[in-house]
Design a protein around this motif. Structure first.
Motif, PDB file in Angstrom:
ATOM      1  N   GLY A  55       0.814  -1.211   0.000  1.00 48.63           N
ATOM      2  CA  GLY A  55       0.000   0.000   0.000  1.00 48.63           C
ATOM      3  C   GLY A  55       0.844   1.255   0.000  1.00 48.63           C
ATOM      4  O   GLY A  55       0.574   2.215  -0.722  1.00 48.63           O
ATOM      5  N   TYR A  56       1.900   1.246   0.809  1.00 51.98           N
ATOM      6  CA  TYR A  56       2.796   2.406   0.843  1.00 51.98           C
ATOM      7  C   TYR A  56       3.602   2.520  -0.448  1.00 51.98           C
ATOM      8  O   TYR A  56       3.859   3.624  -0.928  1.00 51.98           O
ATOM      9  CB  TYR A  56       3.733   2.323   2.049  1.00 51.98           C
ATOM     10  CG  TYR A  56       3.001   2.447   3.355  1.00 51.98           C
ATOM     11  CD1 TYR A  56       2.268   3.590   3.648  1.00 51.98           C
ATOM     12  CD2 TYR A  56       3.031   1.432   4.289  1.00 51.98           C
ATOM     13  CE1 TYR A  56       1.583   3.712   4.840  1.00 51.98           C
ATOM     14  CE2 TYR A  56       2.354   1.543   5.493  1.00 51.98           C
ATOM     15  CZ  TYR A  56       1.632   2.683   5.760  1.00 51.98           C
ATOM     16  OH  TYR A  56       0.953   2.803   6.931  1.00 51.98           O
ATOM     17  N   PHE A  57       3.979   1.393  -1.005  1.00 51.30           N
ATOM     18  CA  PHE A  57       4.668   1.413  -2.295  1.00 51.30           C
ATOM     19  C   PHE A  57       3.747   1.998  -3.371  1.00 51.30           C
ATOM     20  O   PHE A  57       4.166   2.826  -4.184  1.00 51.30           O
ATOM     21  CB  PHE A  57       5.109  -0.004  -2.663  1.00 51.30           C
ATOM     22  CG  PHE A  57       5.849  -0.089  -3.959  1.00 51.30           C
ATOM     23  CD1 PHE A  57       7.162   0.297  -4.043  1.00 51.30           C
ATOM     24  CD2 PHE A  57       5.215  -0.560  -5.103  1.00 51.30           C
ATOM     25  CE1 PHE A  57       7.852   0.227  -5.241  1.00 51.30           C
ATOM     26  CE2 PHE A  57       5.891  -0.632  -6.302  1.00 51.30           C
ATOM     27  CZ  PHE A  57       7.214  -0.239  -6.366  1.00 51.30           C
ATOM     28  N   ALA A  58       2.482   1.565  -3.365  1.00 51.51           N
ATOM     29  CA  ALA A  58       1.506   2.087  -4.326  1.00 51.51           C
ATOM     30  C   ALA A  58       1.244   3.573  -4.080  1.00 51.51           C
ATOM     31  O   ALA A  58       1.006   4.335  -5.030  1.00 51.51           O
ATOM     32  CB  ALA A  58       0.202   1.298  -4.247  1.00 51.51           C
ATOM     33  N   ALA A  59       1.291   4.002  -2.827  1.00 55.03           N
ATOM     34  CA  ALA A  59       1.088   5.421  -2.515  1.00 55.03           C
ATOM     35  C   ALA A  59       2.197   6.274  -3.116  1.00 55.03           C
ATOM     36  O   ALA A  59       1.938   7.367  -3.640  1.00 55.03           O
ATOM     37  CB  ALA A  59       1.027   5.620  -1.005  1.00 55.03           C
ATOM     38  N   ALA A  60       3.427   5.777  -3.063  1.00 54.43           N
ATOM     39  CA  ALA A  60       4.539   6.513  -3.678  1.00 54.43           C
ATOM     40  C   ALA A  60       4.367   6.589  -5.191  1.00 54.43           C
ATOM     41  O   ALA A  60       4.584   7.641  -5.799  1.00 54.43           O
ATOM     42  CB  ALA A  60       5.868   5.856  -3.321  1.00 54.43           C
ATOM     43  N   ALA A  61       3.961   5.476  -5.799  1.00 55.18           N
ATOM     44  CA  ALA A  61       3.730   5.468  -7.248  1.00 55.18           C
ATOM     45  C   ALA A  61       2.567   6.385  -7.613  1.00 55.18           C
ATOM     46  O   ALA A  61       2.615   7.096  -8.623  1.00 55.18           O
ATOM     47  CB  ALA A  61       3.466   4.044  -7.721  1.00 55.18           C
ATOM     48  N   TRP A  62       1.525   6.382  -6.801  1.00 56.00           N
ATOM     49  CA  TRP A  62       0.355   7.241  -7.029  1.00 56.00           C
ATOM     50  C   TRP A  62       0.760   8.713  -6.966  1.00 56.00           C
ATOM     51  O   TRP A  62       0.347   9.518  -7.808  1.00 56.00           O
ATOM     52  CB  TRP A  62      -0.709   6.919  -5.983  1.00 56.00           C
ATOM     53  CG  TRP A  62      -1.941   7.744  -6.043  1.00 56.00           C
ATOM     54  CD1 TRP A  62      -3.060   7.503  -6.779  1.00 56.00           C
ATOM     55  CD2 TRP A  62      -2.194   8.959  -5.316  1.00 56.00           C
ATOM     56  NE1 TRP A  62      -3.984   8.486  -6.543  1.00 56.00           N
ATOM     57  CE2 TRP A  62      -3.483   9.387  -5.660  1.00 56.00           C
ATOM     58  CE3 TRP A  62      -1.456   9.701  -4.414  1.00 56.00           C
ATOM     59  CZ2 TRP A  62      -4.039  10.537  -5.121  1.00 56.00           C
ATOM     60  CZ3 TRP A  62      -2.012  10.848  -3.885  1.00 56.00           C
ATOM     61  CH2 TRP A  62      -3.279  11.257  -4.232  1.00 56.00           C
ATOM     62  N   ALA A  63       1.563   9.080  -5.961  1.00 58.41           N
ATOM     63  CA  ALA A  63       2.005  10.468  -5.821  1.00 58.41           C
ATOM     64  C   ALA A  63       2.865  10.889  -7.012  1.00 58.41           C
ATOM     65  O   ALA A  63       2.713  12.000  -7.536  1.00 58.41           O
ATOM     66  CB  ALA A  63       2.784  10.635  -4.515  1.00 58.41           C
ATOM     67  N   LEU A  64       3.734   9.992  -7.450  1.00 56.33           N
ATOM     68  CA  LEU A  64       4.564  10.293  -8.614  1.00 56.33           C
ATOM     69  C   LEU A  64       3.717  10.436  -9.876  1.00 56.33           C
ATOM     70  O   LEU A  64       3.962  11.322 -10.707  1.00 56.33           O
ATOM     71  CB  LEU A  64       5.622   9.209  -8.800  1.00 56.33           C
ATOM     72  CG  LEU A  64       6.654   9.439  -9.889  1.00 56.33           C
ATOM     73  CD1 LEU A  64       7.444  10.709  -9.617  1.00 56.33           C
ATOM     74  CD2 LEU A  64       7.575   8.253  -9.990  1.00 56.33           C
ATOM     75  N   ALA A  65       2.696   9.603 -10.007  1.00 54.27           N
ATOM     76  CA  ALA A  65       1.806   9.699 -11.172  1.00 54.27           C
ATOM     77  C   ALA A  65       1.033  11.008 -11.167  1.00 54.27           C
ATOM     78  O   ALA A  65       0.891  11.662 -12.218  1.00 54.27           O
ATOM     79  CB  ALA A  65       0.847   8.513 -11.195  1.00 54.27           C
ATOM     80  N   CYS A  66       0.531  11.415 -10.020  1.00 56.22           N
ATOM     81  CA  CYS A  66      -0.180  12.698  -9.935  1.00 56.22           C
ATOM     82  C   CYS A  66       0.753  13.862 -10.247  1.00 56.22           C
ATOM     83  O   CYS A  66       0.364  14.811 -10.928  1.00 56.22           O
ATOM     84  CB  CYS A  66      -0.802  12.867  -8.555  1.00 56.22           C
ATOM     85  SG  CYS A  66      -2.218  11.794  -8.263  1.00 56.22           S
ATOM     86  N   TYR A  67       1.988  13.786  -9.766  1.00 53.71           N
ATOM     87  CA  TYR A  67       2.983  14.811 -10.066  1.00 53.71           C
ATOM     88  C   TYR A  67       3.198  14.919 -11.575  1.00 53.71           C
ATOM     89  O   TYR A  67       3.212  16.012 -12.136  1.00 53.71           O
ATOM     90  CB  TYR A  67       4.297  14.469  -9.353  1.00 53.71           C
ATOM     91  CG  TYR A  67       5.429  15.392  -9.697  1.00 53.71           C
ATOM     92  CD1 TYR A  67       5.602  16.588  -9.015  1.00 53.71           C
ATOM     93  CD2 TYR A  67       6.344  15.072 -10.701  1.00 53.71           C
ATOM     94  CE1 TYR A  67       6.645  17.440  -9.325  1.00 53.71           C
ATOM     95  CE2 TYR A  67       7.385  15.915 -11.018  1.00 53.71           C
ATOM     96  CZ  TYR A  67       7.530  17.097 -10.333  1.00 53.71           C
ATOM     97  OH  TYR A  67       8.560  17.946 -10.649  1.00 53.71           O
ATOM     98  N   GLN A  68       3.367  13.766 -12.227  1.00 55.17           N
ATOM     99  CA  GLN A  68       3.615  13.767 -13.675  1.00 55.17           C
ATOM    100  C   GLN A  68       2.397  14.263 -14.457  1.00 55.17           C
ATOM    101  O   GLN A  68       2.545  15.000 -15.436  1.00 55.17           O
ATOM    102  CB  GLN A  68       3.989  12.369 -14.143  1.00 55.17           C
ATOM    103  CG  GLN A  68       5.428  11.999 -13.890  1.00 55.17           C
ATOM    104  CD  GLN A  68       6.383  12.915 -14.631  1.00 55.17           C
ATOM    105  OE1 GLN A  68       7.041  13.754 -14.008  1.00 55.17           O
ATOM    106  NE2 GLN A  68       6.469  12.782 -15.921  1.00 55.17           N
TER     107      GLN A  68
END
Length: 124
Positions: A55-68
């Protein structure tokens, strides 16, 4: 060690707050794309609430995706700067929470409690 856990718990609640705000924002799109993004965000929030490492790994990926998405101008036009700042901050927070609060998925082979070294496939 206790102070570190208090900081981690506070950061976890702040991460969940960001997810709930994002879910409300995605639902406000009022289309299938927004509902899909809200469902994905809710699933990630649930796993972070349960302190799941993925879940935390996915949260980091989610934040990076929103940033992009904000950086390239595909989404978040009116709040582009805020989304980029929050996304940039959430990546290291999610990695920190992954290491401090994330539960290990499986035991290591050394600590499984099985002291029997005999393998039935090996000759005696």
């Amino acid at each position: 060690m206790a102070k570190l856990m208090i900081v981690a718990r506070v950061l976890n609640w702040m991460l969940l707050l960001v997810f709930f705000v994002a879910i409300a924002g995605f639902i406000s799109f009022a289309n299938a794309y927004g509902f899909f993004l809200a469902a994905v965000t809710a699933a990630i929030a649930w796993f972070c609430y349960k302190h799941n490492r993925w879940g935390y790994f996915a949260a980091a990926a989610w934040a990076l995706a929103c940033y992009q998405l904000a950086k390239q101008g595909y989404e978040f036009q009116s709040i582009k700067r805020h989304v980029m700042m929050v996304g940039f901050i959430l990546v290291p927070i999610a990695i920190f929470l992954h290491e401090t609060l994330g539960k290990a998925a499986a035991k290591s082979a050394q600590n499984d409690g099985n002291n029997d070294n005999r393998d039935s496939k090996m000759p005696d």
